[in-house]
Design an enzyme around this catalytic site. Structure first.
Site, short mmCIF file in Angstrom:
data_model
loop_
_atom_site.label_atom_id
_atom_site.label_comp_id
_atom_site.label_asym_id
_atom_site.label_seq_id
_atom_site.Cartn_x
_atom_site.Cartn_y
_atom_site.Cartn_z
N ASP A 26 -12.09 21.93 24.89
CA ASP A 26 -10.72 21.40 24.81
C ASP A 26 -10.48 20.27 25.80
O ASP A 26 -9.38 19.70 25.81
CB ASP A 26 -9.69 22.52 25.02
CG ASP A 26 -9.99 23.40 26.22
OD1 ASP A 26 -11.17 23.62 26.52
OD2 ASP A 26 -9.04 23.90 26.85
N GLU A 213 -14.24 25.59 43.89
CA GLU A 213 -13.68 24.29 43.56
C GLU A 213 -12.34 24.12 44.28
O GLU A 213 -12.20 23.27 45.16
CB GLU A 213 -13.50 24.14 42.05
CG GLU A 213 -12.94 22.79 41.62
CD GLU A 213 -12.64 22.74 40.13
OE1 GLU A 213 -12.52 21.61 39.62
OE2 GLU A 213 -12.49 23.79 39.49
#
Length: 358
Positions: A26, A213
């Protein structure tokens, strides 16, 4: 970086075989396709000009904020709620990989985010697999074969990860090669989803976990030591356990056991996890012996490709042909497909092509 004598122009890099382990379905739509599909479902986009839309994505994603970065997916997900949109985006995903010189890819997505149009989770998976299969057949017919496996993602801030893990088990022999958890990392630790990971291990389904992250060492530690991840999505913050080249226990564990880091340089700059390509931790981690891999994360959102990611590392971080070959081999060695398939891709496709360019 080791030295090699060769010209590594973008055209040369484009022709080299590549492997990508961390790429979201996506996040990789073609801008023109997004415009067409949005019109067909009545979804309003920031702009209907494909070039302007591509630029909008890169600008919006470059805020340095992971939450805002994730928010750009509102528009792509809006056009992936029906079978037709899933078929088209999956097929084009494969063809775009093939055009980029990718010979093996793993694409990930969250089925639970694609059921607003009335599809069941199973129907979502089956539509994506059908689209991928069509793309692979067309790529092979065009003389650019690419093998694509699927990772199903559970969203870490919701409560359906065990259900998605069941889905990964059910489709393990139908194109799904593994599992992941994705979404906002800070505040949603991997250990919240132990039931899903225990089930996957009991069924021998491999999994990776987004960690390191937007959150630091505790996230990576949980992913590896508590949950049992075989790879780490991003893992940039492992550098918090390294000082002056000396590694702590967690960093040593990950390096010594060859737990692959799925690093995404451009995306990491956009989310603020790294300051520049030149100083991105991937180069130092490779020098220290970590199994690092180069990935795109989201090709539309980051305005990137594998050719671009590799070219940036060559131009701004001094990478050589040897480095590109090594990370490609490392990615294939860490892929969630059978050993024989990995070895064949390395021996028959990757090594001969890189030798020809040396």
């Amino acid at each position: 970086m080791t030295s090699t004598v060769t010209s590594l122009s973008p055209d040369t890099i484009a022709r080299l075989p590549k492997a990508v382990l961390h790429d979201h379905l996506d996040g990789g739509l073609r801008p023109a396709t997004l415009v067409e599909l949005a019109a067909s479902v009545g979804h309003r986009l920031p702009t209907t000009d494909p070039a302007e839309l591509a630029a909008w994505y890169v600008e919006a994603a470059g805020s340095g904020d992971l939450v805002r970065y994730i928010g750009t997916f509102e528009h792509t997900l809006a056009v992936m709620q029906h079978r037709e949109g899933l078929l088209r985006t999956a097929e084009e995903y494969v063809l775009d990989l093939a055009a980029d010189g990718v010979v093996y890819g793993e694409v990930r997505y969250a089925p639970e985010l694609m059921v607003r149009g009335g599809l069941t989770l199973n129907e979502v998976v089956e539509a994506v697999q059908e689209g991928l299969a069509t793309g692979m057949a067309k790529a092979a017919a065009d003389g650019t074969p690419v093998r694509v496996g699927t990772l199903l993602c559970g969203m870490r801030m919701f409560d359906r990860t065990r259900e998605i893990a069941d889905l990964a088990v059910a489709y393990r022999d139908a194109g799904v090669v593994g599992f992941d958890i994705a979404g906002a990392e800070d505040g949603f630790p991997p250990a919240d989803h132990l039931a899903a990971f225990a089930h996957l291990r009991s069924e021998s389904v491999p999994f990776t976990i987004h960690a390191g992250e937007a959150h630091g060492l505790p996230s990576i530690h949980q992913a590896v030591q508590t949950c049992g991840a075989l790879r780490i999505g991003h893992g940039v913050r492992i550098t918090d356990d390294i000082a002056d080249g000396r590694m702590g226990r967690l960093a040593s564990w990950i390096r010594d056991r060859r737990i692959a880091l799925e690093m995404c340089p451009t995306s990491n700059l956009q989310t603020g996890a790294a300051a520049s390509i030149a100083t991105h931790p991937i180069t130092e981690l490779r020098r220290l012996g970590f199994r690092v891999t180069v990935n795109t994360d989201n090709r539309l959102v980051s305005g990137t490709s594998m050719t671009r990611e590799m070219s940036l590392l060559v131009d701004e971080a001094g990478w050589t042909l040897d480095d590109l070959r090594a990370v490609t081999v490392d990615a294939l060695e860490s892929a969630f497909i059978p050993l024989a398939e990995r070895e064949a891709l390395i021996a028959d496709v990757v090594l001969p092509a890189y030798a020809a360019h040396a």
